[in-house]
Design a protein around this motif. Structure first.
Motif, PDB file in Angstrom:
ATOM      1  N   GLY A 288       1.007  -1.633  -0.201  1.00  0.00           N
ATOM      2  CA  GLY A 288       0.094  -0.068  -0.181  1.00  0.00           C
ATOM      3  C   GLY A 288       1.122   0.927  -0.031  1.00  0.00           C
ATOM      4  N   ASP A 289       1.725   1.204  -0.879  1.00  0.00           N
ATOM      5  CA  ASP A 289       2.709   2.060  -0.649  1.00  0.00           C
ATOM      6  C   ASP A 289       2.710   3.296  -1.386  1.00  0.00           C
ATOM      7  OD1 ASP A 289       5.020   4.046  -0.109  1.00  0.00           O
ATOM      8  OD2 ASP A 289       6.669   2.391   0.079  1.00  0.00           O
ATOM      9  N   GLY A 290       1.677   4.129  -1.714  1.00  0.00           N
ATOM     10  CA  GLY A 290       1.940   5.115  -1.883  1.00  0.00           C
ATOM     11  C   GLY A 290       0.613   5.782  -2.045  1.00  0.00           C
ATOM     12  N   ILE A 291       0.203   6.638  -3.125  1.00  0.00           N
ATOM     13  CA  ILE A 291      -1.076   8.027  -2.892  1.00  0.00           C
ATOM     14  C   ILE A 291      -2.001   7.913  -3.632  1.00  0.00           C
ATOM     15  CG2 ILE A 291       0.071   8.644  -0.783  1.00  0.00           C
ATOM     16  CD1 ILE A 291      -0.268  10.930  -3.406  1.00  0.00           C
ATOM     17  N   PHE A 292      -3.044   8.118  -3.513  1.00  0.00           N
ATOM     18  CA  PHE A 292      -4.351   8.809  -4.870  1.00  0.00           C
ATOM     19  C   PHE A 292      -5.065   9.629  -4.493  1.00  0.00           C
ATOM     20  CE2 PHE A 292      -8.489   6.868  -3.534  1.00  0.00           C
ATOM     21  CZ  PHE A 292      -7.854   6.806  -2.051  1.00  0.00           C
ATOM     22  N   GLU A 293      -5.635  10.053  -5.298  1.00  0.00           N
ATOM     23  CA  GLU A 293      -6.946  10.748  -5.066  1.00  0.00           C
ATOM     24  C   GLU A 293      -8.057  10.865  -6.231  1.00  0.00           C
ATOM     25  OE1 GLU A 293      -7.678  14.441  -4.030  1.00  0.00           O
ATOM     26  OE2 GLU A 293      -5.855  14.109  -3.120  1.00  0.00           O
ATOM     27  N   GLY A 294      -9.446  10.886  -5.913  1.00  0.00           N
ATOM     28  CA  GLY A 294     -10.217  10.731  -6.856  1.00  0.00           C
ATOM     29  C   GLY A 294     -10.649  11.773  -7.001  1.00  0.00           C
ATOM     30  N   VAL A 295     -11.110  12.676  -7.932  1.00  0.00           N
ATOM     31  CA  VAL A 295     -11.107  13.145  -9.720  1.00  0.00           C
ATOM     32  C   VAL A 295     -12.800  13.715  -9.676  1.00  0.00           C
ATOM     33  CG1 VAL A 295     -10.855  15.387  -9.898  1.00  0.00           C
ATOM     34  CG2 VAL A 295      -9.520  14.423  -8.374  1.00  0.00           C
TER      35      VAL A 295
ATOM     36  N   ARG B 245     -11.276   5.362  13.960  1.00  0.00           N
ATOM     37  CA  ARG B 245     -10.282   5.710  12.765  1.00  0.00           C
ATOM     38  C   ARG B 245      -9.006   5.663  13.622  1.00  0.00           C
ATOM     39  NH1 ARG B 245      -8.737   7.053   7.608  1.00  0.00           N
ATOM     40  NH2 ARG B 245      -8.506   9.781   7.700  1.00  0.00           N
ATOM     41  N   ILE B 246      -7.580   5.441  12.502  1.00  0.00           N
ATOM     42  CA  ILE B 246      -6.832   5.495  12.678  1.00  0.00           C
ATOM     43  C   ILE B 246      -5.694   6.920  13.761  1.00  0.00           C
ATOM     44  CG2 ILE B 246      -5.073   6.488  10.962  1.00  0.00           C
ATOM     45  CD1 ILE B 246      -3.892   4.350  11.569  1.00  0.00           C
ATOM     46  N   HIS B 247      -5.311   6.866  14.971  1.00  0.00           N
ATOM     47  CA  HIS B 247      -4.808   8.120  15.019  1.00  0.00           C
ATOM     48  C   HIS B 247      -3.886   8.992  14.605  1.00  0.00           C
ATOM     49  CE1 HIS B 247      -3.326  10.721  18.609  1.00  0.00           C
ATOM     50  NE2 HIS B 247      -4.751   9.717  19.433  1.00  0.00           N
ATOM     51  N   LYS B 248      -3.825  10.301  14.873  1.00  0.00           N
ATOM     52  CA  LYS B 248      -3.904  11.176  14.169  1.00  0.00           C
ATOM     53  C   LYS B 248      -1.706  11.222  14.735  1.00  0.00           C
ATOM     54  CE  LYS B 248      -3.770  15.072  16.716  1.00  0.00           C
ATOM     55  NZ  LYS B 248      -4.983  14.440  18.212  1.00  0.00           N
ATOM     56  N   ASP B 249      -1.676  10.560  15.626  1.00  0.00           N
ATOM     57  CA  ASP B 249       0.302  10.370  15.686  1.00  0.00           C
ATOM     58  C   ASP B 249       0.478   9.375  15.191  1.00  0.00           C
ATOM     59  OD1 ASP B 249       0.210  11.819  17.415  1.00  0.00           O
ATOM     60  OD2 ASP B 249       0.188  11.375  19.369  1.00  0.00           O
ATOM     61  N   SER B 250      -0.281   7.756  14.425  1.00  0.00           N
ATOM     62  CA  SER B 250       0.134   6.971  13.847  1.00  0.00           C
ATOM     63  C   SER B 250       0.398   7.138  12.365  1.00  0.00           C
ATOM     64  CB  SER B 250      -0.456   5.965  14.096  1.00  0.00           C
ATOM     65  OG  SER B 250      -1.166   5.619  15.088  1.00  0.00           O
ATOM     66  N   PHE B 251      -1.330   7.733  11.930  1.00  0.00           N
ATOM     67  CA  PHE B 251      -0.379   9.036  10.651  1.00  0.00           C
ATOM     68  C   PHE B 251      -1.588   9.028  10.195  1.00  0.00           C
ATOM     69  CE2 PHE B 251      -1.783   8.101   5.720  1.00  0.00           C
ATOM     70  CZ  PHE B 251      -0.050   7.002   5.219  1.00  0.00           C
ATOM     71  N   SER B 252      -1.169  10.500   9.137  1.00  0.00           N
ATOM     72  CA  SER B 252      -2.147  11.607   9.271  1.00  0.00           C
ATOM     73  C   SER B 252      -3.151  11.317   8.992  1.00  0.00           C
ATOM     74  CB  SER B 252      -1.564  12.641   8.759  1.00  0.00           C
ATOM     75  OG  SER B 252      -2.044  13.669   8.075  1.00  0.00           O
ATOM     76  N   GLY B 253      -4.809  11.643   9.367  1.00  0.00           N
ATOM     77  CA  GLY B 253      -5.207  11.440   8.206  1.00  0.00           C
ATOM     78  C   GLY B 253      -5.535  12.629   6.796  1.00  0.00           C
ATOM     79  N   GLN B 254      -4.732  13.345   7.041  1.00  0.00           N
ATOM     80  CA  GLN B 254      -4.637  14.360   5.629  1.00  0.00           C
ATOM     81  C   GLN B 254      -4.117  13.180   4.632  1.00  0.00           C
ATOM     82  OE1 GLN B 254      -6.646  16.437   6.083  1.00  0.00           O
ATOM     83  NE2 GLN B 254      -6.632  16.312   8.369  1.00  0.00           N
ATOM     84  N   VAL B 255      -3.114  12.169   4.193  1.00  0.00           N
ATOM     85  CA  VAL B 255      -2.354  11.375   3.559  1.00  0.00           C
ATOM     86  C   VAL B 255      -3.733  10.639   2.824  1.00  0.00           C
ATOM     87  CG1 VAL B 255      -0.616   9.962   2.955  1.00  0.00           C
ATOM     88  CG2 VAL B 255      -0.454  11.826   5.005  1.00  0.00           C
ATOM     89  N   LYS B 256      -3.719  10.222   1.731  1.00  0.00           N
ATOM     90  CA  LYS B 256      -4.370   9.660   0.850  1.00  0.00           C
ATOM     91  C   LYS B 256      -3.876   8.655   0.185  1.00  0.00           C
ATOM     92  CE  LYS B 256      -7.819  10.298  -2.250  1.00  0.00           C
ATOM     93  NZ  LYS B 256      -9.861   9.759  -0.757  1.00  0.00           N
ATOM     94  N   SER B 257      -3.922   7.936   1.374  1.00  0.00           N
ATOM     95  CA  SER B 257      -2.657   6.327   1.201  1.00  0.00           C
ATOM     96  C   SER B 257      -3.522   5.256   0.388  1.00  0.00           C
ATOM     97  CB  SER B 257      -1.909   6.075   2.337  1.00  0.00           C
ATOM     98  OG  SER B 257      -2.637   4.819   3.018  1.00  0.00           O
ATOM     99  N   LEU B 258      -3.074   4.269  -0.265  1.00  0.00           N
ATOM    100  CA  LEU B 258      -3.168   3.143  -0.328  1.00  0.00           C
ATOM    101  C   LEU B 258      -3.985   2.124   0.501  1.00  0.00           C
ATOM    102  CD1 LEU B 258      -1.206   2.550  -3.755  1.00  0.00           C
ATOM    103  CD2 LEU B 258      -3.343   4.114  -3.845  1.00  0.00           C
ATOM    104  N   ALA B 259      -3.576   2.511   1.410  1.00  0.00           N
ATOM    105  CA  ALA B 259      -4.172   1.521   2.272  1.00  0.00           C
ATOM    106  C   ALA B 259      -5.148   1.993   3.274  1.00  0.00           C
ATOM    107  CB  ALA B 259      -2.478   1.505   3.697  1.00  0.00           C
ATOM    108  N   TYR B 260      -6.092   0.981   2.755  1.00  0.00           N
ATOM    109  CA  TYR B 260      -7.714   1.691   2.857  1.00  0.00           C
ATOM    110  C   TYR B 260      -8.297   0.372   3.778  1.00  0.00           C
ATOM    111  CZ  TYR B 260      -9.317   5.957   1.716  1.00  0.00           C
ATOM    112  OH  TYR B 260      -8.625   7.758   1.981  1.00  0.00           O
ATOM    113  N   LEU B 261      -7.198  -0.689   4.615  1.00  0.00           N
ATOM    114  CA  LEU B 261      -8.034  -1.748   5.068  1.00  0.00           C
ATOM    115  C   LEU B 261      -8.850  -1.311   6.447  1.00  0.00           C
ATOM    116  CD1 LEU B 261      -5.662  -5.157   4.704  1.00  0.00           C
ATOM    117  CD2 LEU B 261      -8.232  -4.812   4.212  1.00  0.00           C
ATOM    118  N   PRO B 262      -7.975  -0.331   7.585  1.00  0.00           N
ATOM    119  CA  PRO B 262      -9.126  -0.176   8.471  1.00  0.00           C
ATOM    120  C   PRO B 262     -10.478   0.785   7.893  1.00  0.00           C
ATOM    121  CG  PRO B 262      -6.918   0.910   9.066  1.00  0.00           C
ATOM    122  CD  PRO B 262      -6.668   0.170   6.918  1.00  0.00           C
ATOM    123  N   ASN B 263     -10.091   1.059   6.696  1.00  0.00           N
ATOM    124  CA  ASN B 263     -11.697   2.338   6.664  1.00  0.00           C
ATOM    125  C   ASN B 263     -12.222   0.962   6.016  1.00  0.00           C
ATOM    126  OD1 ASN B 263      -9.580   4.223   7.136  1.00  0.00           O
ATOM    127  ND2 ASN B 263     -10.869   5.276   5.451  1.00  0.00           N
TER     128      ASN B 263
END
Ligand code: PMP
Length: 287
Positions: free
Chosen positions: A31-38, A141-159
């Motif tokens: 999941g080492d990447g990021i994305f946008e949906g537009v 929701r994952i804690h902000k100290d673990s991973f920034s919620g502002q990053v649309k990473s490819l790792a969406y398993l928690p969601n």
């Protein structure tokens, strides 16, 4: 004109159904990447620059160099043209690319840049008419100290796990609380509550994504006659709301009929949806 789902892979176009990516792409392995949906309308991306800016911020957070705005625009324009769609959905992905097996993220060459043009309809028309049912997921929701919620990473398993919980209980969407029990967001959407003339939405402290649609609703709020309040609040406060709705690129504005069985009106949310929809044309940008 051809009408097809297509993808640009590092600049080369393929029909989406035939496209192949390397098994060793870190996006797939970790999941080492990021994305946008537009979304785009009349071939013009909606809220293009806010999406590009978030894309760059996400890339920089995971130590990837985003493409320049010029080459980002070029690939998007080319791929939309190749699809033949006037209106549709873009999935723009940047991964760390291909290297040796193993988690070490250094020593990679160029990232892989994918632009998919397709269509998505998250919900049936009837759900916009009647509102959707939400349940609060047990997973947080994952804690902000673990991973920034502002990053649309490819790792969406928690969601995805939160959404599973909702689907298993017969609801349509999951509402996630943060680790301290404050309302955060849905699995792929932000949440708003209408309380009289106040539009309440979780502050970014709750590690919700700063949604582009969320920001657009905040911008439209004065036109709608609402005051906006961004703050931390708990579920019991949310359940006191007159109305609740979700916002996101995929779904637009979605009225919420109930949360854990507590019912809400949806009339004003439907009106907000109309105002949002009628603002779309003015916010699309020709490339
Ligand atoms: N939260 C999450 C976790 C999301 O994935 C999305 C979809 N991008 C949103 C909120 C809504 O953001 P936007 O309005 O930018 O699509």
């Amino acid at each position: 004109m051809i009408m097809n789902d297509v993808v640009s892979i590092n600049g080369e176009l393929f029909p989406l159904i035939e496209a192949k990516i390397p098994l060793l792409d870190r996006g797939l392995l970790y999941g080492d990447g990021i994305f946008e949906g537009v979304r785009f309308y009349d071939k013009k991306p909606l809220l293009h620059i806010p999406h590009f800016e978030r894309f760059c911020k996400s890339a920089e957070y995971i130590r990837l160099s985003p493409p320049s705005l010029e080459s980002y625009n070029h690939e998007i324009k080319k791929t939309i043209e190749a699809s033949g769609y006037a209106d549709g959905y873009l999935r723009i992905i940047l991964t760390r690319g291909v290297g040796k097996m193993g988690i070490t993220p250094t020593g990679y060459g160029k990232p892989n840049f994918y632009v998919i043009v397709t269509n998505i309809a998250l919900y049936d028309k009837s759900l916009y008419e009647n509102g959707i049912e939400l349940v609060v997921s047990k997973s947080r929701r994952i804690h902000k100290d673990s991973f920034s919620g502002q990053v649309k990473s490819l790792a969406y398993l928690p969601n995805i796990i939160c959404l599973w919980e909702a689907l298993e209980s017969g609801a349509t969407e999951a509402l996630m609380l943060d680790c301290d029990g404050y309302v955060s967001e849905a699995s792929v959407a932000n949440i708003f509550a209408l309380m009289g003339n106040t539009l309440l939405t979780p502050s970014l402290e709750a590690n919700c994504l700063e949604g582009v649609t969320r920001n657009q609703i905040i911008k439209l709020s004065s036109k709608l006659g609402f005051n906006v309040e961004e703050k931390l609040f708990k579920l019991d406060e949310l359940l006191e709301a007159d109305e609740v709705f979700l916002t996101g690129t995929g779904a637009g504005v979605v009225p919420v009929a109930s949360i854990n069985g507590t019912k809400f009106k949806i009339d004003r949310s439907k009106k907000i949806r109309e105002v949002y929809e009628s603002s779309i044309k003015d916010n699309c940008q020709a490339l």
